[in-house]
Each structure stands twice: as C-alpha cells, then as structure tokens.
Design a protein around this motif. Structure first.
Motif, PDB file in Angstrom:
ATOM      1  N   LEU A  67       0.836  -1.197   0.000  1.00  0.00           N
ATOM      2  CA  LEU A  67       0.000   0.000   0.000  1.00  0.00           C
ATOM      3  C   LEU A  67       0.872   1.249   0.000  1.00  0.00           C
ATOM      4  O   LEU A  67       1.851   1.328   0.742  1.00  0.00           O
ATOM      5  N   THR A  68       0.511   2.203  -0.843  1.00  0.00           N
ATOM      6  CA  THR A  68       1.212   3.483  -0.914  1.00  0.00           C
ATOM      7  C   THR A  68       0.167   4.578  -1.090  1.00  0.00           C
ATOM      8  O   THR A  68      -1.034   4.300  -1.206  1.00  0.00           O
ATOM      9  N   ALA A  69       0.623   5.798  -1.167  1.00  0.00           N
ATOM     10  CA  ALA A  69      -0.291   6.911  -1.443  1.00  0.00           C
ATOM     11  C   ALA A  69      -0.906   6.787  -2.836  1.00  0.00           C
ATOM     12  O   ALA A  69      -1.979   7.330  -3.097  1.00  0.00           O
ATOM     13  N   ASP A  70      -0.252   6.039  -3.745  1.00  0.00           N
ATOM     14  CA  ASP A  70      -0.774   5.843  -5.094  1.00  0.00           C
ATOM     15  C   ASP A  70      -2.019   4.959  -5.122  1.00  0.00           C
ATOM     16  O   ASP A  70      -2.700   4.893  -6.144  1.00  0.00           O
ATOM     17  N   THR A  71      -2.322   4.284  -4.023  1.00  0.00           N
ATOM     18  CA  THR A  71      -3.532   3.473  -3.945  1.00  0.00           C
ATOM     19  C   THR A  71      -4.762   4.336  -4.219  1.00  0.00           C
ATOM     20  O   THR A  71      -5.714   3.867  -4.847  1.00  0.00           O
ATOM     21  N   ALA A  72      -4.739   5.581  -3.804  1.00  0.00           N
ATOM     22  CA  ALA A  72      -5.865   6.493  -4.039  1.00  0.00           C
ATOM     23  C   ALA A  72      -6.060   6.744  -5.537  1.00  0.00           C
ATOM     24  O   ALA A  72      -7.199   6.904  -5.994  1.00  0.00           O
ATOM     25  N   ARG A  73      -4.978   6.764  -6.313  1.00  0.00           N
ATOM     26  CA  ARG A  73      -5.094   6.949  -7.770  1.00  0.00           C
ATOM     27  C   ARG A  73      -5.804   5.771  -8.416  1.00  0.00           C
ATOM     28  O   ARG A  73      -6.628   5.937  -9.306  1.00  0.00           O
ATOM     29  N   VAL A  74      -5.479   4.566  -7.961  1.00  0.00           N
ATOM     30  CA  VAL A  74      -6.147   3.370  -8.488  1.00  0.00           C
ATOM     31  C   VAL A  74      -7.625   3.400  -8.116  1.00  0.00           C
ATOM     32  O   VAL A  74      -8.495   3.127  -8.948  1.00  0.00           O
ATOM     33  N   ALA A  75      -7.928   3.756  -6.879  1.00  0.00           N
ATOM     34  CA  ALA A  75      -9.323   3.836  -6.437  1.00  0.00           C
ATOM     35  C   ALA A  75     -10.090   4.870  -7.250  1.00  0.00           C
ATOM     36  O   ALA A  75     -11.249   4.635  -7.636  1.00  0.00           O
ATOM     37  N   ALA A  76      -9.478   5.998  -7.555  1.00  0.00           N
ATOM     38  CA  ALA A  76     -10.143   7.028  -8.358  1.00  0.00           C
ATOM     39  C   ALA A  76     -10.411   6.530  -9.774  1.00  0.00           C
ATOM     40  O   ALA A  76     -11.482   6.798 -10.342  1.00  0.00           O
ATOM     41  N   TRP A  77      -9.469   5.795 -10.355  1.00  0.00           N
ATOM     42  CA  TRP A  77      -9.674   5.248 -11.704  1.00  0.00           C
ATOM     43  C   TRP A  77     -10.824   4.260 -11.702  1.00  0.00           C
ATOM     44  O   TRP A  77     -11.701   4.306 -12.550  1.00  0.00           O
ATOM     45  N   ILE A  78     -10.847   3.362 -10.724  1.00  0.00           N
ATOM     46  CA  ILE A  78     -11.929   2.377 -10.652  1.00  0.00           C
ATOM     47  C   ILE A  78     -13.260   3.071 -10.391  1.00  0.00           C
ATOM     48  O   ILE A  78     -14.280   2.726 -10.993  1.00  0.00           O
ATOM     49  N   ARG A 114     -10.605  -6.362 -11.299  1.00  0.00           N
ATOM     50  CA  ARG A 114     -10.557  -6.761  -9.888  1.00  0.00           C
ATOM     51  C   ARG A 114      -9.516  -5.933  -9.159  1.00  0.00           C
ATOM     52  O   ARG A 114      -8.438  -5.669  -9.686  1.00  0.00           O
ATOM     53  N   TRP A 115      -9.865  -5.505  -7.977  1.00  0.00           N
ATOM     54  CA  TRP A 115      -8.918  -4.867  -7.080  1.00  0.00           C
ATOM     55  C   TRP A 115      -9.077  -5.535  -5.731  1.00  0.00           C
ATOM     56  O   TRP A 115     -10.205  -5.742  -5.264  1.00  0.00           O
ATOM     57  N   GLN A 116      -7.983  -5.875  -5.100  1.00  0.00           N
ATOM     58  CA  GLN A 116      -8.027  -6.484  -3.779  1.00  0.00           C
ATOM     59  C   GLN A 116      -7.098  -5.725  -2.865  1.00  0.00           C
ATOM     60  O   GLN A 116      -5.904  -5.557  -3.149  1.00  0.00           O
ATOM     61  N   GLY A 117      -7.658  -5.255  -1.775  1.00  0.00           N
ATOM     62  CA  GLY A 117      -6.875  -4.530  -0.785  1.00  0.00           C
ATOM     63  C   GLY A 117      -6.243  -5.479   0.213  1.00  0.00           C
ATOM     64  O   GLY A 117      -6.351  -6.699   0.097  1.00  0.00           O
ATOM     65  N   PRO A 118      -5.617  -4.914   1.217  1.00  0.00           N
ATOM     66  CA  PRO A 118      -4.887  -5.726   2.193  1.00  0.00           C
ATOM     67  C   PRO A 118      -5.832  -6.436   3.153  1.00  0.00           C
ATOM     68  O   PRO A 118      -6.962  -6.013   3.371  1.00  0.00           O
ATOM     69  N   SER A 119      -5.335  -7.514   3.702  1.00  0.00           N
ATOM     70  CA  SER A 119      -6.017  -8.187   4.801  1.00  0.00           C
ATOM     71  C   SER A 119      -5.459  -7.581   6.079  1.00  0.00           C
ATOM     72  O   SER A 119      -4.288  -7.760   6.401  1.00  0.00           O
ATOM     73  N   LEU A 120      -6.301  -6.833   6.765  1.00  0.00           N
ATOM     74  CA  LEU A 120      -5.839  -6.118   7.957  1.00  0.00           C
ATOM     75  C   LEU A 120      -6.134  -6.955   9.188  1.00  0.00           C
ATOM     76  O   LEU A 120      -7.164  -6.823   9.833  1.00  0.00           O
ATOM     77  N   ASP A 121      -5.215  -7.853   9.497  1.00  0.00           N
ATOM     78  CA  ASP A 121      -5.372  -8.787  10.605  1.00  0.00           C
ATOM     79  C   ASP A 121      -4.185  -8.626  11.552  1.00  0.00           C
ATOM     80  O   ASP A 121      -3.046  -8.946  11.184  1.00  0.00           O
ATOM     81  N   PRO A 122      -4.436  -8.143  12.771  1.00  0.00           N
ATOM     82  CA  PRO A 122      -3.314  -7.926  13.689  1.00  0.00           C
ATOM     83  C   PRO A 122      -2.613  -9.211  14.121  1.00  0.00           C
ATOM     84  O   PRO A 122      -1.478  -9.179  14.571  1.00  0.00           O
TER      85      PRO A 122
END
Length: 145
Positions: A67-78, A114-122
């Motif tokens: 994950l980076t700040a560029d993730t927002a660019r991908v989300a905006a495109w989708i 398809r876009w898959q984000g992170p699995s946020l599991d502590p």
C-alpha cells in the motif's frame, strides 16, 4: 567503456492509463497472449495436418505492490467507471532501480476487473499489499523504450 546494466536486477513496474501515472508496482504477472489453432486434415495427404490460426486471446494482468499513497489513484480510476465505462490505453514499463526502462508494453482498451486490498489482521503482521487485475484487448506500441 560503459558497462552493460544487468536486466535481471530489481525491477519495478510503472502503470500509466491514458497518460495518468498510477504509480509503481513490484509485481506484474500475466503479460501473455495465445493464438488458438484449428487443425484441418487435407484429403489424400495423410502425412500432413494444417495448423490454422483462429483467434488471439490475452490473459488478464495482475499488478501487486505494498500500500502506498498511489492506492488512491487506483481507487479514483476504478470509481470513474461509475460514470460510464471507457476503455483507455495503458502502458506498463519495467524500470530498474535507477529509473531506466528495461522494457515497455502498450495495452489496448484496458478495463479494471478486480482490485483487492490488504487483509488487515493484527494476528498476522505483514506488509499490507494491494492487487490490481486488468483486462485488455491486445498489445500495441508502447512509445519506444
């Protein structure tokens, strides 16, 4: 005498959609095409079978990165697909650590499938990654290397 750069060194992949930079990815899988072949037997010629090309198919491309700040660019495109689907062109450039281009691929009529984000599991600490999968209708000139 200049020393040739090792093409096997660390490579990053830069994704650009219609000139918009979506950032760097550290994994790229699926740059492939396949020609389907139909076999035809010719009467009277038992020692030969014609191999005729029928259609070309292109696999989906999977790009992965932390994950980076560029993730927002991908989300905006989708998200832009909600206002109507347009099939832009894209370029994927393989870059060395110093930013020099190893190879480039141009893609025709790209669509995020398809876009898959992170699995946020502590309980399983690891790098939070995202995966973007895109479909396309073929390769084109990437504008030179």
């Amino acid at each position: 005498m200049p020393q040739a750069q090792d093409p096997g060194s660390t490579v990053f992949f830069k994704l650009t959609i219609d000139g918009q930079d979506l950032g760097l990815f550290n994994g790229c899988d699926g740059l492939a095409s396949e020609v389907e072949v139909e076999q035809r037997q010719e009467g009277g010629n038992n020692g030969f079978v014609w191999q005729l090309p029928t259609r070309v198919t292109f696999s989906t491309i999977r790009l992965t990165r932390p994950l980076t700040a560029d993730t927002a660019r991908v989300a905006a495109w989708i998200s832009s697909l909600a206002t109507g689907i347009s099939r832009p062109t894209a370029q994927i450039a393989a870059l060395r650590a110093d930013g020099s281009v190893v190879a480039q691929w141009g893609l025709v009529e790209v669509l995020p499938v398809r876009w898959q984000g992170p699995s946020l599991d502590p309980s399983s600490p690891g790098v939070a990654t995202e995966t973007l999968e895109i479909a396309h209708h073929g390769f084109t000139d990437a504008g030179g290397a």
